[in-house]
Motif scaffolding. Structure first.
Motif, PDB file in Angstrom:
ATOM      1  N   THR A 105      32.064  43.632  45.038  1.00 28.28           N
ATOM      2  CA  THR A 105      32.650  42.885  43.925  1.00 28.28           C
ATOM      3  C   THR A 105      33.086  41.482  44.326  1.00 28.28           C
ATOM      4  N   ARG A 106      32.791  41.081  45.559  1.00 35.00           N
ATOM      5  CA  ARG A 106      33.158  39.737  45.985  1.00 35.00           C
ATOM      6  C   ARG A 106      32.246  38.702  45.338  1.00 35.00           C
ATOM      7  N   ILE A 107      32.828  37.578  45.023  1.00 36.39           N
ATOM      8  CA  ILE A 107      32.064  36.486  44.430  1.00 36.39           C
ATOM      9  C   ILE A 107      31.649  35.553  45.568  1.00 36.39           C
ATOM     10  N   SER A 108      30.347  35.342  45.721  1.00 34.88           N
ATOM     11  CA  SER A 108      29.904  34.435  46.778  1.00 34.88           C
ATOM     12  C   SER A 108      29.619  33.078  46.165  1.00 34.88           C
ATOM     13  N   SER A 109      30.311  32.105  46.696  1.00 34.65           N
ATOM     14  CA  SER A 109      30.180  30.741  46.207  1.00 34.65           C
ATOM     15  C   SER A 109      30.560  29.795  47.336  1.00 34.65           C
ATOM     16  N   PRO A 110      29.941  28.632  47.390  1.00 29.79           N
ATOM     17  CA  PRO A 110      30.334  27.679  48.420  1.00 29.79           C
ATOM     18  C   PRO A 110      31.716  27.084  48.135  1.00 29.79           C
ATOM     19  N   PHE A 111      32.232  27.257  46.928  1.00 34.12           N
ATOM     20  CA  PHE A 111      33.533  26.719  46.544  1.00 34.12           C
ATOM     21  C   PHE A 111      34.519  27.863  46.373  1.00 34.12           C
ATOM     22  N   LYS A 112      35.722  27.658  46.859  1.00 38.10           N
ATOM     23  CA  LYS A 112      36.760  28.670  46.708  1.00 38.10           C
ATOM     24  C   LYS A 112      37.753  28.169  45.662  1.00 38.10           C
ATOM     25  N   VAL A 113      37.869  28.895  44.569  1.00 37.16           N
ATOM     26  CA  VAL A 113      38.792  28.533  43.499  1.00 37.16           C
ATOM     27  C   VAL A 113      40.048  29.356  43.702  1.00 37.16           C
ATOM     28  N   THR A 114      41.176  28.692  43.897  1.00 36.08           N
ATOM     29  CA  THR A 114      42.405  29.403  44.238  1.00 36.08           C
ATOM     30  C   THR A 114      43.537  29.158  43.252  1.00 36.08           C
ATOM     31  N   ILE A 115      43.191  28.923  42.024  1.00 35.10           N
ATOM     32  CA  ILE A 115      44.219  28.633  41.023  1.00 35.10           C
ATOM     33  C   ILE A 115      45.210  29.796  40.870  1.00 35.10           C
ATOM     34  N   LEU A 116      44.788  31.011  41.179  1.00 31.45           N
ATOM     35  CA  LEU A 116      45.674  32.180  41.076  1.00 31.45           C
ATOM     36  C   LEU A 116      46.049  32.755  42.444  1.00 31.45           C
ATOM     37  N   ASN A 141      47.940  34.032  45.478  1.00 29.15           N
ATOM     38  CA  ASN A 141      49.262  34.652  45.620  1.00 29.15           C
ATOM     39  C   ASN A 141      49.833  35.219  44.323  1.00 29.15           C
ATOM     40  N   VAL A 142      49.073  35.233  43.259  1.00 29.80           N
ATOM     41  CA  VAL A 142      49.512  35.827  41.997  1.00 29.80           C
ATOM     42  C   VAL A 142      49.118  37.305  42.013  1.00 29.80           C
ATOM     43  N   GLN A 143      50.072  38.161  41.703  1.00 27.61           N
ATOM     44  CA  GLN A 143      49.838  39.599  41.674  1.00 27.61           C
ATOM     45  C   GLN A 143      49.696  40.028  40.211  1.00 27.61           C
ATOM     46  N   ILE A 144      48.578  40.662  39.894  1.00 24.47           N
ATOM     47  CA  ILE A 144      48.300  41.061  38.515  1.00 24.47           C
ATOM     48  C   ILE A 144      47.981  42.552  38.489  1.00 24.47           C
ATOM     49  N   LEU A 145      48.624  43.257  37.569  1.00 22.72           N
ATOM     50  CA  LEU A 145      48.316  44.665  37.329  1.00 22.72           C
ATOM     51  C   LEU A 145      47.549  44.758  36.023  1.00 22.72           C
ATOM     52  N   VAL A 146      46.346  45.326  36.088  1.00 23.23           N
ATOM     53  CA  VAL A 146      45.520  45.546  34.908  1.00 23.23           C
ATOM     54  C   VAL A 146      45.549  47.039  34.602  1.00 23.23           C
ATOM     55  N   VAL A 147      45.930  47.372  33.381  1.00 18.57           N
ATOM     56  CA  VAL A 147      45.973  48.765  32.951  1.00 18.57           C
ATOM     57  C   VAL A 147      45.085  48.874  31.714  1.00 18.57           C
ATOM     58  N   LEU A 193      35.854  44.386  35.169  1.00 19.04           N
ATOM     59  CA  LEU A 193      35.513  43.011  34.786  1.00 19.04           C
ATOM     60  C   LEU A 193      36.702  42.073  34.991  1.00 19.04           C
ATOM     61  N   TYR A 194      37.878  42.476  34.497  1.00 19.90           N
ATOM     62  CA  TYR A 194      39.067  41.626  34.657  1.00 19.90           C
ATOM     63  C   TYR A 194      39.376  41.426  36.140  1.00 19.90           C
ATOM     64  N   SER A 195      39.254  42.500  36.914  1.00 19.90           N
ATOM     65  CA  SER A 195      39.544  42.430  38.340  1.00 19.90           C
ATOM     66  C   SER A 195      38.604  41.457  39.052  1.00 19.90           C
ATOM     67  N   ILE A 196      37.322  41.583  38.816  1.00 22.47           N
ATOM     68  CA  ILE A 196      36.345  40.686  39.444  1.00 22.47           C
ATOM     69  C   ILE A 196      36.624  39.236  39.047  1.00 22.47           C
ATOM     70  N   PHE A 197      36.854  39.024  37.770  1.00 25.61           N
ATOM     71  CA  PHE A 197      37.081  37.674  37.262  1.00 25.61           C
ATOM     72  C   PHE A 197      38.341  37.052  37.877  1.00 25.61           C
ATOM     73  N   LEU A 198      39.458  37.769  37.817  1.00 26.33           N
ATOM     74  CA  LEU A 198      40.729  37.229  38.300  1.00 26.33           C
ATOM     75  C   LEU A 198      40.763  37.109  39.825  1.00 26.33           C
ATOM     76  N   THR A 199      40.138  38.044  40.518  1.00 25.22           N
ATOM     77  CA  THR A 199      40.047  37.973  41.967  1.00 25.22           C
ATOM     78  C   THR A 199      39.231  36.752  42.386  1.00 25.22           C
ATOM     79  N   GLY A 200      38.242  36.411  41.592  1.00 22.29           N
ATOM     80  CA  GLY A 200      37.437  35.227  41.865  1.00 22.29           C
ATOM     81  C   GLY A 200      38.239  33.941  41.835  1.00 22.29           C
ATOM     82  N   PHE A 201      39.403  33.968  41.204  1.00 22.91           N
ATOM     83  CA  PHE A 201      40.291  32.803  41.168  1.00 22.91           C
ATOM     84  C   PHE A 201      41.449  32.939  42.145  1.00 22.91           C
ATOM     85  N   GLY A 202      41.373  33.966  43.007  1.00 24.66           N
ATOM     86  CA  GLY A 202      42.356  34.105  44.080  1.00 24.66           C
ATOM     87  C   GLY A 202      43.462  35.103  43.835  1.00 24.66           C
ATOM     88  N   ALA A 203      43.512  35.741  42.676  1.00 24.77           N
ATOM     89  CA  ALA A 203      44.592  36.684  42.372  1.00 24.77           C
ATOM     90  C   ALA A 203      44.435  37.975  43.172  1.00 24.77           C
TER      91      ALA A 203
END
Length: 154
Positions: free
Chosen positions: A3-14, A16-22, A31-41
């Motif tokens: 589920t890791r996103i491979s990209s030459p750019f690292k987007v870290t807008i999130l 250190n943000v901890q998010i619980l998806v229920v 989907l939410y996990s992959i998307f939000l993790t891709g921004f560093g959450a």
């Protein structure tokens, strides 16, 4: 499945943000996990209220993204636990509620205070905008970002 996103750019807008998806829909939670993790959450996902309550024993989220309808389970238990955590920690945990039903169901649950509501299906970019805005308006960013300046243009 990787589920890791491979990209030459690292987007870290999130970062250190901890998010619980229920969400009772496993695909939506993934989907939410992959998307939000891709921004560093740091994202934890539960497909049940019981599982989410267990996660809250060791994981303190900055934001909750929660489906409102669960078969055989009441979201009230989860929101009561979050309210208790907020009281003990002296800071609120913003809640984004998602559902396939309209907002009238939320009004039926009197003890719930949610910051945002998304009717499914929704544009995942809209979810990202909500998360970032909640981080800014609830001052969570001040707690997460120590030295770095985070600029967000949406």
């Amino acid at each position: 499945m990787d589920t890791r996103i491979s990209s030459p750019f690292k987007v870290t807008i999130l970062e250190n943000v901890q998010i619980l998806v229920v969400d009772n829909d496993v695909d939506s939670g993934l989907l939410y996990s992959i998307f939000l993790t891709g921004f560093g959450a740091n994202v934890m996902v539960s497909s049940s209220i019981k599982g989410a309550l267990e996660i809250l024993h060791w994981f303190v989220p900055n934001i909750i993204i929660c489906e409102i309808r669960f078969l055989g389970e009441s979201v009230s238990k989860l929101f009561n636990k979050l309210s208790l955590m907020a009281t003990n920690n002296m800071n609120d945990i913003p809640i984004i509620v998602t559902s396939t039903c309209n907002t009238s169901l939320i009004k039926e649950i009197t003890d719930i205070e949610v910051e945002r509501y998304l009717l499914k299906p929704f544009d995942i970019d809209h979810l990202m905008i909500m998360v970032v805005n909640l981080l800014w308006t609830s001052k969570i960013i001040d707690q997460i970002v120590e030295k770095d300046v985070l600029l967000v243009q949406i």
